[in-house]
Design an enzyme around this catalytic site. Structure first.
Site, PDB file in Angstrom:
ATOM      1  N   ASP A   1       0.830  -1.209   0.000  1.00 38.57           N
ATOM      2  CA  ASP A   1       0.000   0.000   0.000  1.00 38.57           C
ATOM      3  C   ASP A   1       0.862   1.255   0.000  1.00 38.57           C
ATOM      4  O   ASP A   1       2.004   1.237   0.462  1.00 38.57           O
ATOM      5  CB  ASP A   1      -0.908  -0.044   1.246  1.00 38.57           C
ATOM      6  CG  ASP A   1      -2.138   0.832   1.098  1.00 38.57           C
ATOM      7  OD1 ASP A   1      -2.390   1.364  -0.005  1.00 38.57           O
ATOM      8  OD2 ASP A   1      -2.855   0.994   2.105  1.00 38.57           O
TER       9      ASP A   1
ATOM     10  N   ARG B   1      -0.297   7.521  -2.878  1.00 41.33           N
ATOM     11  CA  ARG B   1      -0.096   8.608  -1.910  1.00 41.33           C
ATOM     12  C   ARG B   1       1.361   9.098  -1.909  1.00 41.33           C
ATOM     13  O   ARG B   1       1.635  10.287  -1.827  1.00 41.33           O
ATOM     14  CB  ARG B   1      -0.455   8.131  -0.495  1.00 41.33           C
ATOM     15  CG  ARG B   1      -1.766   8.705   0.005  1.00 41.33           C
ATOM     16  CD  ARG B   1      -2.146   8.128   1.345  1.00 41.33           C
ATOM     17  NE  ARG B   1      -2.425   6.696   1.258  1.00 41.33           N
ATOM     18  CZ  ARG B   1      -2.428   5.862   2.287  1.00 41.33           C
ATOM     19  NH1 ARG B   1      -2.134   6.303   3.500  1.00 41.33           N
ATOM     20  NH2 ARG B   1      -2.717   4.595   2.109  1.00 41.33           N
TER      21      ARG B   1
ATOM     22  N   ARG C   1      -0.215   9.345  -9.797  1.00 45.59           N
ATOM     23  CA  ARG C   1      -0.317   8.066  -9.089  1.00 45.59           C
ATOM     24  C   ARG C   1       0.403   6.957  -9.847  1.00 45.59           C
ATOM     25  O   ARG C   1       1.034   6.082  -9.250  1.00 45.59           O
ATOM     26  CB  ARG C   1      -1.790   7.688  -8.903  1.00 45.59           C
ATOM     27  CG  ARG C   1      -2.510   8.521  -7.844  1.00 45.59           C
ATOM     28  CD  ARG C   1      -3.988   8.175  -7.777  1.00 45.59           C
ATOM     29  NE  ARG C   1      -4.208   6.757  -7.510  1.00 45.59           N
ATOM     30  CZ  ARG C   1      -4.147   6.208  -6.291  1.00 45.59           C
ATOM     31  NH1 ARG C   1      -3.865   6.947  -5.248  1.00 45.59           N
ATOM     32  NH2 ARG C   1      -4.367   4.920  -6.127  1.00 45.59           N
TER      33      ARG C   1
ATOM     34  N   HIS D   1       3.018   3.726  -8.961  1.00 48.69           N
ATOM     35  CA  HIS D   1       2.875   2.308  -9.307  1.00 48.69           C
ATOM     36  C   HIS D   1       4.149   1.776  -9.974  1.00 48.69           C
ATOM     37  O   HIS D   1       4.587   0.664  -9.710  1.00 48.69           O
ATOM     38  CB  HIS D   1       1.673   2.093 -10.226  1.00 48.69           C
ATOM     39  CG  HIS D   1       0.376   2.434  -9.566  1.00 48.69           C
ATOM     40  ND1 HIS D   1       0.114   2.139  -8.245  1.00 48.69           N
ATOM     41  CD2 HIS D   1      -0.737   3.057 -10.024  1.00 48.69           C
ATOM     42  CE1 HIS D   1      -1.097   2.572  -7.929  1.00 48.69           C
ATOM     43  NE2 HIS D   1      -1.634   3.140  -8.988  1.00 48.69           N
TER      44      HIS D   1
ATOM     45  N   ASN E   1     -10.053  -2.950  -7.055  1.00 44.44           N
ATOM     46  CA  ASN E   1      -9.242  -1.996  -7.821  1.00 44.44           C
ATOM     47  C   ASN E   1      -9.849  -1.621  -9.177  1.00 44.44           C
ATOM     48  O   ASN E   1      -9.467  -0.611  -9.774  1.00 44.44           O
ATOM     49  CB  ASN E   1      -7.816  -2.512  -8.031  1.00 44.44           C
ATOM     50  CG  ASN E   1      -6.962  -2.438  -6.769  1.00 44.44           C
ATOM     51  OD1 ASN E   1      -5.976  -3.146  -6.622  1.00 44.44           O
ATOM     52  ND2 ASN E   1      -7.340  -1.574  -5.829  1.00 44.44           N
TER      53      ASN E   1
ATOM     54  N   ARG F   1     -11.193   2.016  -9.748  1.00 43.79           N
ATOM     55  CA  ARG F   1     -10.319   3.175  -9.945  1.00 43.79           C
ATOM     56  C   ARG F   1     -10.531   3.778 -11.338  1.00 43.79           C
ATOM     57  O   ARG F   1     -11.092   3.127 -12.206  1.00 43.79           O
ATOM     58  CB  ARG F   1      -8.859   2.747  -9.770  1.00 43.79           C
ATOM     59  CG  ARG F   1      -8.553   2.383  -8.332  1.00 43.79           C
ATOM     60  CD  ARG F   1      -7.104   2.066  -8.168  1.00 43.79           C
ATOM     61  NE  ARG F   1      -6.787   1.750  -6.778  1.00 43.79           N
ATOM     62  CZ  ARG F   1      -5.582   1.382  -6.360  1.00 43.79           C
ATOM     63  NH1 ARG F   1      -4.586   1.284  -7.224  1.00 43.79           N
ATOM     64  NH2 ARG F   1      -5.367   1.117  -5.099  1.00 43.79           N
TER      65      ARG F   1
ATOM     66  N   ARG G   1      -5.557  -2.748   8.389  1.00 52.38           N
ATOM     67  CA  ARG G   1      -6.685  -3.578   7.937  1.00 52.38           C
ATOM     68  C   ARG G   1      -6.155  -4.679   7.025  1.00 52.38           C
ATOM     69  O   ARG G   1      -5.080  -4.551   6.455  1.00 52.38           O
ATOM     70  CB  ARG G   1      -7.665  -2.735   7.097  1.00 52.38           C
ATOM     71  CG  ARG G   1      -8.385  -1.649   7.825  1.00 52.38           C
ATOM     72  CD  ARG G   1      -9.460  -1.061   6.922  1.00 52.38           C
ATOM     73  NE  ARG G   1      -8.884  -0.305   5.796  1.00 52.38           N
ATOM     74  CZ  ARG G   1      -8.495   0.955   5.849  1.00 52.38           C
ATOM     75  NH1 ARG G   1      -8.603   1.635   6.976  1.00 52.38           N
ATOM     76  NH2 ARG G   1      -7.989   1.556   4.790  1.00 52.38           N
TER      77      ARG G   1
HETATM   78  C1  V0D Z   1       1.040  -1.558  -8.579  1.00 56.33           C
HETATM   79  C2  V0D Z   1       2.769  -1.979  -6.078  1.00 56.33           C
HETATM   80  C3  V0D Z   1       4.374  -5.811 -10.425  1.00 56.33           C
HETATM   81  C4  V0D Z   1       1.300  -2.252  -6.099  1.00 56.33           C
HETATM   82  C5  V0D Z   1       3.565  -2.777  -7.050  1.00 56.33           C
HETATM   83  C6  V0D Z   1      -1.635  -5.540 -12.524  1.00 56.33           C
HETATM   84  C7  V0D Z   1       0.460  -1.679  -7.217  1.00 56.33           C
HETATM   85  C8  V0D Z   1       3.363  -2.300  -8.462  1.00 56.33           C
HETATM   86  C9  V0D Z   1       3.328  -6.501 -11.014  1.00 56.33           C
HETATM   87  C10 V0D Z   1       3.360  -7.783 -11.634  1.00 56.33           C
HETATM   88  C11 V0D Z   1       1.691  -3.674  -9.704  1.00 56.33           C
HETATM   89  C12 V0D Z   1       2.241  -8.585 -11.610  1.00 56.33           C
HETATM   90  C13 V0D Z   1       2.273  -9.844 -12.142  1.00 56.33           C
HETATM   91  C14 V0D Z   1       3.413 -10.305 -12.678  1.00 56.33           C
HETATM   92  C15 V0D Z   1       4.547  -9.527 -12.732  1.00 56.33           C
HETATM   93  C16 V0D Z   1       4.518  -8.270 -12.199  1.00 56.33           C
HETATM   94  C17 V0D Z   1       2.200  -5.704 -10.789  1.00 56.33           C
HETATM   95  C18 V0D Z   1       0.021  -4.996 -10.783  1.00 56.33           C
HETATM   96  C19 V0D Z   1       0.376  -3.879 -10.075  1.00 56.33           C
HETATM   97  C20 V0D Z   1      -1.410  -5.187 -11.145  1.00 56.33           C
HETATM   98  F1  V0D Z   1       3.457 -11.555 -13.166  1.00 56.33           F
HETATM   99  N1  V0D Z   1       3.937  -4.694  -9.887  1.00 56.33           N
HETATM  100  N2  V0D Z   1       2.610  -4.600 -10.100  1.00 56.33           N
HETATM  101  N3  V0D Z   1       0.921  -5.911 -11.139  1.00 56.33           N
HETATM  102  N4  V0D Z   1       2.044  -2.549  -8.976  1.00 56.33           N
END
Ligand code: V0D
Length: 230
Positions: free
Chosen positions: A11, A15, A24, A28, A59, A62, A184
């Site tokens: 999380d 922010r 944002r 990410h 999500n 969003r 939470r």
């Molecule tokens: C955004 C912080 C890696 C949380 C981390 C689709 C929110 C970065 C992946 C990722 C996200 C997912 C699967 C995979 C390889 C990489 C990722 C999402 C969001 C949602 F096989 N970071 N990441 N996937 N964030």
């Protein structure tokens, strides 16, 4: 007693970005770099499974631009880090209902899972379109189906029910860390966290470091875990 399965609610990315006058989506992207750093740290200390909450069933609410950006992150992540994951012998897996994702995203995930499937080191498991209540409902439906088909009998225990969960191949979760101060569970791994240690870390996900992560895990390891006994 080392921990086998650690789970993280990553999380605070949005922010964190806003606090530095950035979009944002920048948070990410920074967050996905942290996934690399923390996965390597977890692998270093011998964790067997690291489950990361990457995308919740909530999500989808969003803004469309943000969701579209998130759908591209797995591709960005693998183009940058797949070589390194292979070198570290890390396996990629997912839990969640992937059917909801665009074909392009699913193909990227499928390729990453396939490419790393022969690796024998840590499992890096991304929870995607995952919700704990939904997982338990799906498990109940699968259990019911198995009873109707006469595959198993009606005696139900936690050990049997667990075989219908998405995490059936993994050790129970030992520790769950949530970054960015919220205290939470937000529908993450509800069943699996029954006996887990919990850490609520004030730092946002993009500011956590590999060393800090190792320290959090070590501190939790020192806690006396009784599982309700004496
Ligand atoms: C955004 C912080 C890696 C949380 C981390 C689709 C929110 C970065 C992946 C990722 C996200 C997912 C699967 C995979 C390889 C990489 C990722 C999402 C969001 C949602 F096989 N970071 N990441 N996937 N964030």
């Amino acid at each position: 007693m080392g921990f086998k399965h650690v789970a993280i609610i990553m999380d605070g990315n949005g922010r964190w970005a806003k606090a530095q006058h950035q979009q944002r989506t920048f948070g990410h992207l920074q967050g996905s770099e942290k996934v690399r750093e923390i996965a390597i740290a977890a692998n270093d200390i011998g964790i067997e499974v690291l489950t990361l909450y990457a995308f919740s069933t909530e999500n989808w609410k969003r803004p469309k631009e943000e969701v579209d950006y998130l759908m591209k992150l797995p591709d960005v992540f693998f183009n940058k880090f797949l070589k390194e994951l292979m070198a570290k012998n890390i396996r990629i897996q997912t839990i969640g209902e992937l059917e909801a994702f665009p074909d392009s995203t699913r193909q990227v995930l499928e390729r990453a899972i396939q490419t790393t499937s022969k690796n024998t080191g840590m499992i890096l498991c991304f929870a995607m379109n995952y919700g704990g209540q939904r997982e338990i409902i799906l498990a109940a439906q699968k259990y019911h189906e198995a009873v109707v088909n006469g595959i198993i009998n009606k005696d139900l225990s936690p050990e049997i029910f667990e075989q219908f969960l998405m995490t059936k191949d993994y050790h129970a979760v030992d520790l769950c860390i949530r970054t960015s101060g919220e205290q939470r569970l937000s529908n993450f791994l509800l069943w699996q966290l029954a006996y887990a240690e919990l850490i609520f870390e004030a730092l946002p996900w993009p500011e956590l470091t590999g060393d800090h992560f190792k320290e959090l895990v070590l501190d939790a390891t020192k806690r006396d875990r009784r599982f309700g006994g004496l």
